[in-house]
Design a protein around this motif. Structure first.
Motif, PDB file in Angstrom:
ATOM      1  N   ALA A  38       0.842  -1.185   0.090  1.00  0.00           N
ATOM      2  CA  ALA A  38       0.083  -0.086  -0.034  1.00  0.00           C
ATOM      3  C   ALA A  38       0.770   1.309  -0.020  1.00  0.00           C
ATOM      4  CB  ALA A  38      -0.790   0.138   1.132  1.00  0.00           C
ATOM      5  N   ALA A  39       2.003   1.368   0.882  1.00  0.00           N
ATOM      6  CA  ALA A  39       2.748   2.469   0.795  1.00  0.00           C
ATOM      7  C   ALA A  39       3.419   2.583  -0.536  1.00  0.00           C
ATOM      8  CB  ALA A  39       3.882   2.102   1.975  1.00  0.00           C
ATOM      9  N   PHE A  40       3.974   1.360  -0.969  1.00  0.00           N
ATOM     10  CA  PHE A  40       4.762   1.442  -2.437  1.00  0.00           C
ATOM     11  C   PHE A  40       3.900   1.985  -3.426  1.00  0.00           C
ATOM     12  CE2 PHE A  40       6.011  -0.370  -6.328  1.00  0.00           C
ATOM     13  CZ  PHE A  40       7.425   0.203  -6.470  1.00  0.00           C
ATOM     14  N   LEU A  41       2.499   1.663  -3.330  1.00  0.00           N
ATOM     15  CA  LEU A  41       1.534   2.143  -4.441  1.00  0.00           C
ATOM     16  C   LEU A  41       1.304   3.636  -4.139  1.00  0.00           C
ATOM     17  CD1 LEU A  41      -0.964  -0.624  -4.646  1.00  0.00           C
ATOM     18  CD2 LEU A  41       0.782  -0.122  -6.311  1.00  0.00           C
ATOM     19  N   SER A  42       1.274   4.007  -2.868  1.00  0.00           N
ATOM     20  CA  SER A  42       1.109   5.385  -2.465  1.00  0.00           C
ATOM     21  C   SER A  42       2.246   6.213  -2.762  1.00  0.00           C
ATOM     22  CB  SER A  42       0.847   5.772  -1.053  1.00  0.00           C
ATOM     23  OG  SER A  42       0.792   6.897  -0.568  1.00  0.00           O
ATOM     24  N   LEU A  48       3.706  10.984  -9.115  1.00  0.00           N
ATOM     25  CA  LEU A  48       2.838  11.207 -10.435  1.00  0.00           C
ATOM     26  C   LEU A  48       1.957  12.344 -10.103  1.00  0.00           C
ATOM     27  CD1 LEU A  48       1.660   7.577 -11.599  1.00  0.00           C
ATOM     28  CD2 LEU A  48       3.427   8.974 -12.534  1.00  0.00           C
ATOM     29  N   THR A  49       1.684  12.659  -8.673  1.00  0.00           N
ATOM     30  CA  THR A  49       0.957  13.769  -8.489  1.00  0.00           C
ATOM     31  C   THR A  49       1.688  15.003  -7.947  1.00  0.00           C
ATOM     32  OG1 THR A  49      -0.079  12.743  -6.503  1.00  0.00           O
ATOM     33  CG2 THR A  49      -1.334  12.423  -8.629  1.00  0.00           C
ATOM     34  N   ASP A  50       2.785  14.803  -7.568  1.00  0.00           N
ATOM     35  CA  ASP A  50       3.668  15.628  -6.812  1.00  0.00           C
ATOM     36  C   ASP A  50       3.795  16.844  -7.747  1.00  0.00           C
ATOM     37  OD1 ASP A  50       5.431  17.091  -5.400  1.00  0.00           O
ATOM     38  OD2 ASP A  50       7.144  15.958  -5.817  1.00  0.00           O
ATOM     39  N   PRO A  51       3.207  18.058  -7.341  1.00  0.00           N
ATOM     40  CA  PRO A  51       3.588  19.289  -8.167  1.00  0.00           C
ATOM     41  C   PRO A  51       4.762  19.539  -8.725  1.00  0.00           C
ATOM     42  CG  PRO A  51       2.032  19.748  -6.340  1.00  0.00           C
ATOM     43  CD  PRO A  51       2.644  18.421  -5.933  1.00  0.00           C
ATOM     44  N   ALA A  52       5.939  19.307  -7.924  1.00  0.00           N
ATOM     45  CA  ALA A  52       7.241  19.474  -8.404  1.00  0.00           C
ATOM     46  C   ALA A  52       7.512  18.632  -9.526  1.00  0.00           C
ATOM     47  CB  ALA A  52       8.134  19.056  -7.159  1.00  0.00           C
ATOM     48  N   ILE A 268      14.065   9.099 -11.773  1.00  0.00           N
ATOM     49  CA  ILE A 268      14.758   9.979 -10.680  1.00  0.00           C
ATOM     50  C   ILE A 268      13.739  10.543  -9.642  1.00  0.00           C
ATOM     51  CG2 ILE A 268      16.349  11.938 -10.364  1.00  0.00           C
ATOM     52  CD1 ILE A 268      17.612  11.389 -13.002  1.00  0.00           C
ATOM     53  N   MET A 269      12.705  10.851 -10.037  1.00  0.00           N
ATOM     54  CA  MET A 269      11.901  11.463  -8.901  1.00  0.00           C
ATOM     55  C   MET A 269      10.882  10.440  -8.255  1.00  0.00           C
ATOM     56  SD  MET A 269      12.374  14.838  -9.528  1.00  0.00           S
ATOM     57  CE  MET A 269      11.302  15.581  -8.485  1.00  0.00           C
ATOM     58  N   PHE A 270      11.017   9.447  -8.719  1.00  0.00           N
ATOM     59  CA  PHE A 270      10.202   8.304  -7.982  1.00  0.00           C
ATOM     60  C   PHE A 270      11.206   7.669  -6.901  1.00  0.00           C
ATOM     61  CE2 PHE A 270       9.531   3.479  -8.054  1.00  0.00           C
ATOM     62  CZ  PHE A 270       8.406   3.664  -7.276  1.00  0.00           C
ATOM     63  N   PHE A 271      12.695   7.547  -7.494  1.00  0.00           N
ATOM     64  CA  PHE A 271      13.559   7.356  -6.549  1.00  0.00           C
ATOM     65  C   PHE A 271      13.741   8.132  -5.199  1.00  0.00           C
ATOM     66  CE2 PHE A 271      18.132   6.903  -4.965  1.00  0.00           C
ATOM     67  CZ  PHE A 271      18.198   5.449  -5.033  1.00  0.00           C
ATOM     68  N   LYS A 272      13.580   9.446  -5.423  1.00  0.00           N
ATOM     69  CA  LYS A 272      13.535  10.445  -4.426  1.00  0.00           C
ATOM     70  C   LYS A 272      12.497  10.225  -3.639  1.00  0.00           C
ATOM     71  CE  LYS A 272      16.549  13.657  -7.010  1.00  0.00           C
ATOM     72  NZ  LYS A 272      16.619  15.119  -7.293  1.00  0.00           N
ATOM     73  N   GLN A 273      11.397   9.857  -4.094  1.00  0.00           N
ATOM     74  CA  GLN A 273      10.136   9.757  -3.228  1.00  0.00           C
ATOM     75  C   GLN A 273      10.285   8.483  -2.272  1.00  0.00           C
ATOM     76  OE1 GLN A 273       7.475  11.412  -2.409  1.00  0.00           O
ATOM     77  NE2 GLN A 273       7.345  13.108  -4.040  1.00  0.00           N
ATOM     78  N   ILE A 274      10.950   7.457  -2.786  1.00  0.00           N
ATOM     79  CA  ILE A 274      11.421   6.105  -2.307  1.00  0.00           C
ATOM     80  C   ILE A 274      12.192   6.378  -0.968  1.00  0.00           C
ATOM     81  CG2 ILE A 274      12.391   4.066  -2.390  1.00  0.00           C
ATOM     82  CD1 ILE A 274       9.644   3.743  -3.374  1.00  0.00           C
ATOM     83  N   ILE A 275      13.083   7.254  -1.194  1.00  0.00           N
ATOM     84  CA  ILE A 275      14.216   7.691  -0.250  1.00  0.00           C
ATOM     85  C   ILE A 275      13.303   8.212   1.075  1.00  0.00           C
ATOM     86  CG2 ILE A 275      16.059   9.326   0.218  1.00  0.00           C
ATOM     87  CD1 ILE A 275      17.208   8.671  -2.378  1.00  0.00           C
TER      88      ILE A 275
END
Length: 394
Positions: A38-42, A48-52, A268-275
């Motif tokens: 659930a957290a991974f999908l979140s 995908l929805t991050d304004p940045a 790259i943005m996904f990797f940063k969100q995972i961090i």
């Protein structure tokens, strides 16, 4: 965290495609930190929805349009011809172009200057890797001293020091960066180019053909216009000026848009969100505290590693300095601020997680391994100077 990043570097060193490596590393990091499905999908949804993220993708898309229009309609050719006659020095020209675009503090801005560098380097013996180095290295001169960059604002605010004093302390490093790139620029043979001596006319032609780029820079710097709005407005003006019909505009989209680059940035943005979701970086400070080495070296290693992993200078400073200030007892002096800043900056420069590096290497079709090797000496020199000055002034 270090194991995942090490694996990522090894795969990239073996020339594995960058986008799959980054997405795969993100998934591996989520597994190792036991991130729930659930957290991974979140996290995917947040990316995908991050304004940045959305704003960055829009900016890069518009830059692709602008780059294509400037090339197709001869702006770049005419500007470079005039600028070459004006400067009479190809080496200086190559350094000035990315530095000029570097006045705009936007992520991935190196993609903006890459076509200019490519045009200016045409006919020179520079390899794809050397062109990548020049574009990437000289693009970041201003981040040491231009107050529009978030990294400086964050550092000054967290460390409770005047922004003007911080900039004064960091200006010498901007000058040092300019000098450290000279060995690569010297690969260009000195040619006595005779051109027009009508400097007023040459300057006018340069400004006229560079006006779309200058307009973006001025709107961002002077009027505080958002990057996407500034580039979008100029693209719209060019489309109207050159009478693009809807069918021609659709053809422009097909020819100008590089989907691979947009996917790479998303990775790259996904990797940063995972961090962020796994809080993976948080443990680095505690790990380094266990090492029996001087405190300032620990802070420098922490800054370097955070910069290396995140690949974003402003984001890195937002992680580094709260930890360093807390560990230093709530107060930190200027020599240590400068040393840690340079350490974090060096780490962020020497990593494929840095958008400007990945976009530059992708644009010039360069070998990432060779570009990283070229960065070792100048970045090590910057870090050595910062450490030596800390030792002297402390």
């Amino acid at each position: 965290m270090l194991a995942v990043f090490g694996l990522m570097m090894v795969l990239l060193w073996l020339r594995a495609p960058l986008a799959p490596v980054i997405f795969g590393s993100s998934c591996l990091l989520a597994i190792l930190y036991r991130l729930s499905p659930a957290a991974f999908l979140s996290t995917i949804g947040q990316t995908l929805t991050d304004p940045a993220t959305i704003e960055l993708e829009i900016v890069l898309l518009l830059i692709m349009f602008l780059e294509y229009l400037l090339g197709k309609h001869g702006y770049l050719d005419r500007m470079l011809a005039s600028l070459r006659n004006l400067l009479h020095n190809r080496r200086l020209l190559l350094a000035v172009l990315p530095a000029l675009i570097g006045l705009m503090p936007s992520q991935g801005g190196a993609l903006f200057s890459a076509p200019l560098v490519a045009q200016a380097a045409a006919g020179t013996p520079l390899t794809a890797e050397e062109k990548s180095f020049v574009n990437y290295f000289y693009r970041h001169i201003w981040e040491y001293c231009l107050p529009l960059y978030p990294s400086l604002l964050i550092t000054a605010r967290v460390c409770a020091i005047p922004l003007a004093k911080l900039i004064q302390a960091l200006v010498p490093y901007a000058l040092l960066v300019a000098l450290l790139g000279i060995p690569v620029l010297r690969r260009i043979p000195v040619v006595r180019e005779r051109g027009s001596t009508d400097y007023f006319q040459l300057t006018r032609e340069v400004l006229l053909n560079l006006s779309p780029v200058l307009a973006v820079v001025l709107m961002v710097l002077a009027l505080q216009v958002k990057m996407w709005a500034a580039v979008g407005l100029i693209v719209a003006v060019l489309l109207i000026r050159h009478r693009y019909t809807p069918s021609k505009a659709l053809q422009l989209c097909r020819e100008a848009v590089q989907v691979k680059t947009l996917i790479l940035v998303l990775g790259i943005m996904f990797f940063k969100q995972i961090i962020l979701a796994t809080r993976a970086v948080d443990g680095l400070a505690y790990l380094l505290e266990m090492l029996a080495i001087p405190e300032f070296v620990i802070f420098g290693m922490f800054g370097f590693l955070v910069g290396l992993i995140t690949g974003t200078v402003s984001y890195s400073m937002g992680i580094i300095f709260p930890v360093v200030v807390a560990a230093a007892g709530g107060q930190i002096d200027m020599p240590l601020v400068v040393f840690v800043f340079v350490a974090g900056f060096t780490g962020a420069m020497f990593t494929p997680m840095h958008l400007c590096l990945t976009l530059t290497v992708d644009f010039f079709k360069a070998d990432l391994r060779k570009v990283l090797k070229m960065l070792i000496l100048p970045e090590a020199a910057l870090l050595t100077v910062a450490a030596a000055l800390y030792a002297v002034f402390n």
